[in-house]
Scaffold this motif. Structure first.
Motif, PDB file in Angstrom:
ATOM      1  N   UNK A  45     -33.948 -34.708 -34.142  1.00 54.32           N
ATOM      2  CA  UNK A  45     -33.226 -35.262 -32.998  1.00 54.32           C
ATOM      3  C   UNK A  45     -33.958 -36.428 -32.359  1.00 54.32           C
ATOM      4  N   UNK A  50     -32.697 -43.655 -36.962  1.00 50.83           N
ATOM      5  CA  UNK A  50     -31.244 -43.524 -37.008  1.00 50.83           C
ATOM      6  C   UNK A  50     -30.706 -44.191 -38.264  1.00 50.83           C
ATOM      7  N   UNK A  55     -25.595 -44.802 -37.011  1.00 54.55           N
ATOM      8  CA  UNK A  55     -26.313 -44.670 -35.752  1.00 54.55           C
ATOM      9  C   UNK A  55     -26.842 -43.266 -35.575  1.00 54.55           C
ATOM     10  N   UNK A  56     -26.760 -42.761 -34.330  1.00 52.11           N
ATOM     11  CA  UNK A  56     -27.371 -41.464 -34.037  1.00 52.11           C
ATOM     12  C   UNK A  56     -26.490 -40.271 -34.377  1.00 52.11           C
ATOM     13  N   UNK A  57     -25.211 -40.499 -34.642  1.00 54.01           N
ATOM     14  CA  UNK A  57     -24.360 -39.366 -35.024  1.00 54.01           C
ATOM     15  C   UNK A  57     -24.857 -38.769 -36.343  1.00 54.01           C
ATOM     16  N   UNK A  59     -27.643 -37.716 -36.937  1.00 53.70           N
ATOM     17  CA  UNK A  59     -28.568 -36.601 -36.683  1.00 53.70           C
ATOM     18  C   UNK A  59     -27.886 -35.235 -36.849  1.00 53.70           C
ATOM     19  N   UNK A  60     -26.569 -35.222 -36.870  1.00 51.42           N
ATOM     20  CA  UNK A  60     -25.845 -33.964 -37.104  1.00 51.42           C
ATOM     21  C   UNK A  60     -26.159 -33.430 -38.496  1.00 51.42           C
ATOM     22  N   UNK A 117     -17.147 -32.719 -36.083  1.00 49.53           N
ATOM     23  CA  UNK A 117     -17.715 -33.483 -34.973  1.00 49.53           C
ATOM     24  C   UNK A 117     -18.432 -34.741 -35.483  1.00 49.53           C
ATOM     25  N   UNK A 121     -16.721 -39.717 -35.173  1.00 50.15           N
ATOM     26  CA  UNK A 121     -17.263 -41.072 -34.975  1.00 50.15           C
ATOM     27  C   UNK A 121     -17.480 -41.832 -36.292  1.00 50.15           C
TER      28      UNK A 121
ATOM     29  N   UNK B   9     -32.247 -40.797 -24.985  1.00 48.65           N
ATOM     30  CA  UNK B   9     -32.214 -39.654 -25.899  1.00 48.65           C
ATOM     31  C   UNK B   9     -30.934 -38.859 -25.719  1.00 48.65           C
ATOM     32  N   UNK B  12     -27.849 -40.863 -27.034  1.00 48.93           N
ATOM     33  CA  UNK B  12     -27.757 -40.940 -28.506  1.00 48.93           C
ATOM     34  C   UNK B  12     -26.982 -42.177 -28.956  1.00 48.93           C
ATOM     35  N   UNK B  13     -27.233 -43.299 -28.310  1.00 52.30           N
ATOM     36  CA  UNK B  13     -26.564 -44.539 -28.699  1.00 52.30           C
ATOM     37  C   UNK B  13     -25.047 -44.443 -28.620  1.00 52.30           C
ATOM     38  N   UNK B  15     -23.327 -41.743 -29.052  1.00 58.51           N
ATOM     39  CA  UNK B  15     -22.825 -40.594 -29.803  1.00 58.51           C
ATOM     40  C   UNK B  15     -23.284 -39.259 -29.219  1.00 58.51           C
ATOM     41  N   UNK B  19     -23.242 -35.388 -30.941  1.00 53.96           N
ATOM     42  CA  UNK B  19     -24.501 -34.770 -31.370  1.00 53.96           C
ATOM     43  C   UNK B  19     -24.768 -33.484 -30.586  1.00 53.96           C
TER      44      UNK B  19
END
Lengths: 249, 59
Positions: A45, A50, A55-57, A59-60, A117, A121, B9, B12-13, B15, B19
């Motif tokens: 996390x 990333x 991007x950061x999605x 991380x799922x 989820x 995105x 944090x 999350x940009x 998102x 997340x």
């Protein structure tokens, strides 16, 4: 070597022995699960880079992939345990198979939910009816079927036999899930980990994922042993050793 | 550390919702999976204690 294995197999078949040995294993697997899951989550996390597109999605992935791997492994384990119970009439194997189902159903649901989820995105849709997603949904229904069969009989033996047969038939779905991304056109990306090739992502990304996969396996082992021990306590409650155990506390 | 600040944090940009929803549900379900067998074992122990008491009373 083979003799030793046979001896071990026979001892595993004794509920009392199984209860005692797993009692010693649970703290270790439990502690490993907590450590690996905590380290993997924080790493995935907060520290992993990333994805340049997602991007950061992205991380799922650190829960989605382990849950999906476990969903399939647990089904496989459930079928093998059920098969052993079917062929050798081993009660402990039946109880292990029975204990697999709710954990496997949870993992399948987690994989589907986190996938939805993540899909929103990334693909712009919560759900698409493609081969990977559909075969995972079928896996969830197979788990529900096994759970329903477990409680549909008065006799524990008939329940074990029926659910073992459904698990063994349902195993056909596992290679379908695995190869669905290769056989059919799909939005879903191919496997992250394969035995033959290096992962396509950099080390900083896949190492925390590996930590999470190990953590999920340890978690499964812990809960599986806890559930099977409860099954043993319930089914062997007329034996002296179980009565002694239960009245101690 | 990948993020510059704690707010960064959480966000999350952009998102963050996705997340945290995914991680939150997963954590909840894992905890439930662990708690259920713990509670089941306690219940089994309680039943046994009740049974023992009943047996002692009838004797």
């Amino acid at each position: 070597m083979f003799d030793k294995f046979v001896a071990w197999f026979h001892r595993m078949g004794s509920p009392k022995w199984f209860y005692e040995i797993t009692g010693r294993w649970i703290p270790w697997f439990g502690a490993a699960a907590v450590i690996f899951l905590l380290v993997g989550t924080v790493w995935g996390l907060a520290f992993a880079p990333q994805d340049y597109q997602q991007g950061n999605s992205f991380r799922i992935i650190y829960i989605h992939v382990p849950a999906a791997i476990l969903a399939q492994s647990i089904f496989f384990a459930m079928a093998i345990a059920g098969g052993i119970g079917l062929i050798w009439k081993m009660k402990v194997a039946d109880m292990v198979a029975r204990s697999c189902a709710p954990i496997g159903a949870t993992m399948t649901f987690v994989a589907l939910f986190t996938g939805a989820v993540w899909g929103k995105p990334t693909w712009g849709a919560w759900w698409v009816w493609d081969a990977r997603l559909t075969s995972m949904l079928i896996l969830l229904f197979l788990y529900f079927g096994v759970i329903a069969l477990q409680s549909a009989f008065d006799s524990k033996q008939s329940a074990a036999r029926a659910s073992a047969i459904l698990s063994l038939v349902g195993v056909v779905n596992i290679p379908i899930i695995k190869y669905s991304v290769e056989w059919w056109n799909t939005l879903h990306q191919p496997a992250t980990f394969t035995l033959t090739e290096k992962p396509a992502m950099p080390v900083e990304m896949w190492l925390p994922l590996l930590v999470m996969v190990i953590g999920f396996y340890c978690f499964f082992a812990t809960v599986l042993m806890m559930r099977t021990r409860n099954e043993i306590l319930e089914r062997e409650k007329r034996t002296q050793w179980v009565q002694g155990l239960l009245s101690k506390k | 550390m990948h993020f510059d600040s704690f707010a960064d944090f959480i966000n999350m940009g952009g998102h963050g919702l996705y997340v945290w929803l995914a991680y939150g549900l997963t954590a909840t379900l894992l905890v439930i999976n662990f708690v259920l067998p713990v509670m089941h074992k306690r219940q089994l122990q309680k039943e046994q204690a009740r049974k023992l008491r009943r047996e002692q009373q009838t004797q």
